[in-house]
Enzyme design. Sequence first.
Site, short mmCIF file in Angstrom:
data_model
loop_
_atom_site.label_atom_id
_atom_site.label_comp_id
_atom_site.label_asym_id
_atom_site.label_seq_id
_atom_site.Cartn_x
_atom_site.Cartn_y
_atom_site.Cartn_z
N THR A 103 0.88 -1.16 -0.07
CA THR A 103 -0.03 -0.08 0.07
C THR A 103 0.80 1.37 -0.16
O THR A 103 1.91 1.34 0.56
CB THR A 103 -0.85 0.04 1.38
OG1 THR A 103 -0.07 -0.05 2.57
CG2 THR A 103 -1.83 -1.11 1.37
N LYS A 136 8.45 4.75 3.16
CA LYS A 136 9.72 5.19 3.03
C LYS A 136 9.83 6.30 4.07
O LYS A 136 9.95 7.41 3.96
CB LYS A 136 9.83 5.89 1.60
CG LYS A 136 9.61 4.99 0.63
CD LYS A 136 9.81 5.63 -0.82
CE LYS A 136 9.59 4.63 -1.83
NZ LYS A 136 8.36 4.40 -2.23
N ASP A 164 4.49 1.21 1.91
CA ASP A 164 5.66 1.60 1.22
C ASP A 164 6.10 3.04 1.68
O ASP A 164 6.16 3.92 0.81
CB ASP A 164 5.59 1.40 -0.46
CG ASP A 164 6.58 1.72 -1.01
OD1 ASP A 164 7.87 2.12 -0.57
OD2 ASP A 164 6.61 1.93 -2.33
N THR A 200 10.09 11.63 15.33
CA THR A 200 9.02 12.15 14.46
C THR A 200 8.57 10.62 13.56
O THR A 200 7.12 10.57 13.61
CB THR A 200 9.29 13.03 13.00
OG1 THR A 200 9.53 14.07 13.84
CG2 THR A 200 8.30 13.35 12.30
N ILE A 253 11.47 8.73 6.65
CA ILE A 253 12.64 9.44 6.36
C ILE A 253 12.51 10.71 7.34
O ILE A 253 12.26 11.77 6.83
CB ILE A 253 13.20 9.82 5.05
CG1 ILE A 253 14.38 10.56 4.74
CG2 ILE A 253 12.00 10.36 4.18
CD1 ILE A 253 15.34 10.48 3.51
P1 5BU Z 1 4.71 0.45 -11.14
O1 5BU Z 1 3.44 1.00 -11.48
O2 5BU Z 1 5.02 -0.84 -11.03
O3 5BU Z 1 5.88 1.32 -11.71
O4 5BU Z 1 4.59 0.95 -9.40
C1 5BU Z 1 5.74 0.71 -8.56
C2 5BU Z 1 5.70 0.96 -7.36
O5 5BU Z 1 6.49 0.68 -6.48
C3 5BU Z 1 5.18 2.44 -6.78
O6 5BU Z 1 4.04 2.24 -5.76
C4 5BU Z 1 6.23 2.95 -6.35
O7 5BU Z 1 6.04 3.96 -5.50
C5 5BU Z 1 6.99 2.26 -5.69
N1 5BU Z 1 8.49 2.22 -5.85
C6 5BU Z 1 9.41 2.14 -6.74
O8 5BU Z 1 8.66 2.23 -8.05
N2 5BU Z 1 10.60 2.23 -6.99
C7 5BU Z 1 11.10 2.49 -5.84
O9 5BU Z 1 12.42 2.28 -5.95
C8 5BU Z 1 10.60 2.15 -4.83
C9 5BU Z 1 9.13 1.87 -4.63
BR1 5BU Z 1 11.47 2.06 -3.08
#
Ligand code: 5BU
Length: 275
Positions: A63, A95, A93, A102, A97
């Site tokens: 998500t 992330k 997801d 916080t 940072i």
């Molecule tokens: P896509 O539609 O398969 O391109 O989506 C990729 C998902 O993976 C999307 O939710 C991004 O926020 C996530 N992502 C990414 O694409 N690349 C990365 O390096 C990371 C997360 Br960490």
Amino acid sequence: MSSKSTLPYATRAKNHLHPVARRLFDVAEAKKSNVIISADMGTTEELLKLADQLGPYIAVFKTHIDLLSDLSDSTISGLKDLAAKHNFMIFEDRKFIDIGHTVQQQYHDGALRISEFAHVVNASVLAGDGIIEALEQTMAAPNFLYKDERAMLILSEMTTAGSLATGDYTRFCIEIAKKHKKSVIGFVATQALTHFRGSEGGEDEDFVIFTTGVNATTKVDSLGQQYQTPSSAISRGSDFIIVGRGIYAAPNPVAAVKHYQKESWDAYLARTNQN
Ligand code: 5BU
């Protein structure tokens, strides 16, 4: 990275020190799936519909909970019910940072209620390892309801063109992961990280690799995203492939998820000499 990537998930499930990693491998083995759907939906209805449709074919549901315009109790309870119904885990997801204080608030009790539903989250160590210590502290607190059911991945590489998460940065991620095995089970990375000298750990070390940027038919998008195919990702050491638009934007998402499931499972069988 894991030097254990040539072993079957069942073996890794048996030997892993972390209960969340054990469960991940057990789910993959039970469902014969190492696919994670990236469910980048805008409403609860779309999110839950996708989870119910694709649930039988995935190991993990990823998500971005802050994409939802209508996050509520029914989102969280709906997701948890579907995770139980279809036996999948949930990866937010987010992330993380920021400073430790916080991120503790963002992870637990914040508006997004991440600790309640996400078995796995990810964090960037751009600011050093304080962030990992902070999240680890929350996950291990005596009054934390989900002890032993939560873990994190370190964001050690990214899939975008020009990413700065490379070289020494990625090496630093490995060092931090090695020091925090109580809460860190692996990495979000495009490949196995064994080529980093010193990344090989002891007998008990088995980092899990989640790989974004996977698409069977497309190489790039118009905003810097770069893709590899499912079989390329798995053969390069990924343990779980993460697919978004390749599945949910396909004309028939169920047919698409089955295609990704088969391709990446076959690649896993080949890598582990089980075919
Ligand atoms: P896509 O539609 O398969 O391109 O989506 C990729 C998902 O993976 C999307 O939710 C991004 O926020 C996530 N992502 C990414 O694409 N690349 C990365 O390096 C990371 C997360 Br960490």
